[in-house]
Every structure is written in structure tokens, then in C-alpha cells.
Enzyme design. Sequence first.
Site, PDB file in Angstrom:
ATOM      1  N   GLU A 121     -13.761 -51.013 -29.180  1.00 37.22           N
ATOM      2  CA  GLU A 121     -13.590 -52.322 -29.825  1.00 37.22           C
ATOM      3  C   GLU A 121     -12.113 -52.644 -30.051  1.00 37.22           C
ATOM      4  O   GLU A 121     -11.786 -53.539 -30.834  1.00 37.22           O
ATOM      5  CB  GLU A 121     -14.321 -52.361 -31.181  1.00 37.22           C
ATOM      6  CG  GLU A 121     -15.793 -51.991 -31.148  1.00 37.22           C
ATOM      7  CD  GLU A 121     -16.686 -53.040 -30.481  1.00 37.22           C
ATOM      8  OE1 GLU A 121     -16.151 -54.021 -29.924  1.00 37.22           O
ATOM      9  OE2 GLU A 121     -17.910 -52.860 -30.513  1.00 37.22           O
ATOM     10  N   HIS A 145     -14.590 -51.383 -39.020  1.00 35.53           N
ATOM     11  CA  HIS A 145     -15.887 -51.836 -38.499  1.00 35.53           C
ATOM     12  C   HIS A 145     -16.923 -50.779 -38.843  1.00 35.53           C
ATOM     13  O   HIS A 145     -16.738 -49.597 -38.517  1.00 35.53           O
ATOM     14  CB  HIS A 145     -15.801 -52.049 -36.977  1.00 35.53           C
ATOM     15  CG  HIS A 145     -17.134 -52.108 -36.311  1.00 35.53           C
ATOM     16  ND1 HIS A 145     -18.156 -52.925 -36.754  1.00 35.53           N
ATOM     17  CD2 HIS A 145     -17.632 -51.446 -35.233  1.00 35.53           C
ATOM     18  CE1 HIS A 145     -19.211 -52.766 -35.976  1.00 35.53           C
ATOM     19  NE2 HIS A 145     -18.925 -51.869 -35.060  1.00 35.53           N
ATOM     20  N   HIS A 147     -21.384 -49.923 -39.425  1.00 38.37           N
ATOM     21  CA  HIS A 147     -22.777 -50.327 -39.240  1.00 38.37           C
ATOM     22  C   HIS A 147     -23.491 -50.209 -40.587  1.00 38.37           C
ATOM     23  O   HIS A 147     -24.360 -49.351 -40.774  1.00 38.37           O
ATOM     24  CB  HIS A 147     -23.452 -49.455 -38.181  1.00 38.37           C
ATOM     25  CG  HIS A 147     -22.795 -49.530 -36.826  1.00 38.37           C
ATOM     26  ND1 HIS A 147     -23.081 -48.656 -35.804  1.00 38.37           N
ATOM     27  CD2 HIS A 147     -21.865 -50.397 -36.327  1.00 38.37           C
ATOM     28  CE1 HIS A 147     -22.361 -48.980 -34.733  1.00 38.37           C
ATOM     29  NE2 HIS A 147     -21.605 -50.027 -35.033  1.00 38.37           N
ATOM     30  N   GLU A 175     -18.985 -60.689 -59.186  1.00 45.52           N
ATOM     31  CA  GLU A 175     -17.763 -60.192 -58.530  1.00 45.52           C
ATOM     32  C   GLU A 175     -17.566 -60.793 -57.144  1.00 45.52           C
ATOM     33  O   GLU A 175     -16.433 -60.860 -56.654  1.00 45.52           O
ATOM     34  CB  GLU A 175     -17.819 -58.661 -58.364  1.00 45.52           C
ATOM     35  CG  GLU A 175     -17.591 -57.860 -59.615  1.00 45.52           C
ATOM     36  CD  GLU A 175     -18.826 -57.794 -60.502  1.00 45.52           C
ATOM     37  OE1 GLU A 175     -19.896 -58.296 -60.077  1.00 45.52           O
ATOM     38  OE2 GLU A 175     -18.721 -57.275 -61.611  1.00 45.52           O
ATOM     39  N   HIS A 216     -25.450 -56.029 -35.690  1.00 44.73           N
ATOM     40  CA  HIS A 216     -24.580 -54.933 -35.271  1.00 44.73           C
ATOM     41  C   HIS A 216     -23.779 -54.356 -36.442  1.00 44.73           C
ATOM     42  O   HIS A 216     -23.791 -53.156 -36.664  1.00 44.73           O
ATOM     43  CB  HIS A 216     -23.660 -55.436 -34.146  1.00 44.73           C
ATOM     44  CG  HIS A 216     -22.658 -54.437 -33.668  1.00 44.73           C
ATOM     45  ND1 HIS A 216     -21.892 -54.636 -32.544  1.00 44.73           N
ATOM     46  CD2 HIS A 216     -22.262 -53.227 -34.157  1.00 44.73           C
ATOM     47  CE1 HIS A 216     -21.096 -53.599 -32.363  1.00 44.73           C
ATOM     48  NE2 HIS A 216     -21.300 -52.741 -33.334  1.00 44.73           N
TER      49      HIS A 216
HETATM   50  P1  13P Z   1     -16.477 -46.561 -30.379  1.00 47.35           P
HETATM   51  O1  13P Z   1     -17.037 -45.145 -30.432  1.00 47.35           O
HETATM   52  O2  13P Z   1     -15.941 -46.887 -29.023  1.00 47.35           O
HETATM   53  O3  13P Z   1     -15.494 -46.799 -31.490  1.00 47.35           O
HETATM   54  O4  13P Z   1     -17.696 -47.582 -30.574  1.00 47.35           O
HETATM   55  C1  13P Z   1     -18.485 -47.536 -31.721  1.00 47.35           C
HETATM   56  C2  13P Z   1     -19.008 -48.872 -32.130  1.00 47.35           C
HETATM   57  O5  13P Z   1     -19.420 -49.039 -33.250  1.00 47.35           O
HETATM   58  C3  13P Z   1     -18.994 -50.001 -31.149  1.00 47.35           C
HETATM   59  O6  13P Z   1     -19.239 -51.205 -31.790  1.00 47.35           O
HETATM   60 ZN    ZN Z   2     -20.281 -50.980 -33.724  1.00 44.94          ZN
END
Ligand code: 13P
Ligand code: ZN
Length: 282
Positions: A121, A145, A147, A175, A216
Site C-alpha cells: 500500500e 492502516h 483491519h 469525545e 477492508h
Molecule cells: P502488506 O503486507 O503489503 O502491507 O499488505 C497488508 C494489507 O493490509 C493490504 O491492504
Molecule cells: Zn489492508
Amino acid sequence: MPRFTHAISFVEEVAPFVRLCWEMGWNEANGGNVSWRLPTDEITAILRRRFPNARQHPAVPLPQPQPTLDGEYFLVTGSGQFFRHALDHPDEVFGIVQIVDNGTAYRRVWGYVMGGSPTSEFATHLVGHAIRKRVSNGRERIVLHCHAPEFIALSFLVPLDSRALTMALWQKMPECIVIFPDGVRVVPPLLPGTVTIAEASAVELEKSRIISWSHHGIFASEENPERVFALVETIEKASAIHRKVLSAGGPQRGIGQDLLIELADHFSAMLVCEPAFLKDAG
Ligand code: 13P
Ligand code: ZN
């Protein structure tokens, strides 16, 4: 447990947060990535002092040139690396790269000792850094980033609409409007790791530090590891409350617009910007 130490102070600071993200359940296996724009003078001094014989790596072209980031150093998780391993194998999980050749390429300067390269990413991270560096006058430096499960769950339950998602979260905890007055901006479901998702993200990152990659995860920009962790933690908490409320049959009421306006006024000194969406909030 003994305190984690590392020759590079920035690795020492970020690795415990990366491990904590795994403990929070936000970053399974290689899920998620982080990149940190490092202060140039400090990192070059550290690299010169600690790794004077580091080998010169070749320049790797970037899919999207970022001229405003030319010369900048980034600490970045490697593609395929596990957040869970951040403290045990920091030199494998992390690498440092420098943007070179007028922002058209990057060069590895440290890390990724088992081989490998920055996250898949990286294109979105760099476009995010370029935009948020400009919008925040240089304050924001780190992109995370994750999940985050409660946040992802909402993308299956509520409309894929920035205003609807932001209002739902603001209405769950006082908050929220103070911590993310810029709101959460929704990017539609797109193929991860592509220039397409980077371009769609760029449009929304002009307006907010936080975007939702629908179905995602979350992508957020802040000043340092502590702050970006706190931002994601707050959004994930509000998402969990909202999901619980939806599971119980949906909200009977929420923090109303008057109180949201009062909160924004009362804590105005803490807000990073004027609250988005508030004027047209129903
Ligand atoms: P990477 O292992 O390449 O960082 O990818 C993980 C991910 O969450 C892709 O959106
Ligand atoms: Zn991801």
C-alpha cells in the site's frame, strides 16, 4: 517485561505501538501497515553514527511520483510482515527508505534484513503523506492502516456515505466530534495495493485525516505513533458502540445536533479543524 530498545530511536518508539495494534485485534497476520515520515536531520545523524557502512541500494521507481516528498525518509513496515513480530524481529518487519530522483523513486537505507520491500500500500501511504503534509502544514507525519473489525463491520451495515458514517459515530460518544471533527471519509470497495485505490483515497484525504476503505479497513494520518493509535482506538470504540446499538434493533436516540455544536464550541481549542457536516446535520 524488559523495555524494548533499538539502535534507531524511531523504531524503538513505533515498534511497541505496532505490537499493540496486533494485541488490539486490528492487524492479523500481515494485515495493515504503517509509515512514518522521519525528521531528516535526526534520522541521517542516527544512520551515519550507527550504520556508517550501510550498503547503497538501487533506486526503485514509484508508481506515482511524489515531488513534494523528494528527499524525505520513511520508516515503513515491509510487505507481508506481521505486526505481531514487531518487537521480536524489528529489523525484518521495518525498513527505512528515502524518496529520491525528484520523488520518482525510493531507495532502501536500512532494514528489511530478510529481503523484501515497503508495504504493497506504499503508493497510498505516499499520496496520503504528500496531501496531509500540505494540509496540516507539516504536523502530520504518520499513516496507520488497520483491519479494525468493528469499523469494517459497519461498512456492511450502514450506507457507504461519509456524512452518514461520521454522524453515526459522533452521536455515540461526546469525545468523537472533538477527536475527529474532520469526520471519516468513505472510499468505495476497491482492489487493495493499486494506484486506483491510492487515487480514490487522495480525493478523500484532502478533506480528512481518516478514511474508510470499505469492507477492508481504516487508514489514518496523525503526528506521531501515540496520536494515530488514539485516533484509531476512539473510532473503533465508537464503531463498536454503533454496531451494538444496530444489533439491538437500532438507535432510539443519539447525541443531538445541539449538543454536538456545544461540544465543538466548548472544546474548540482542541479541534484540528471546523467540524465537517455539522451545519447540514439533520
Ligand atoms: P502488506 O503486507 O503489503 O502491507 O499488505 C497488508 C494489507 O493490509 C493490504 O491492504
Ligand atoms: Zn489492508
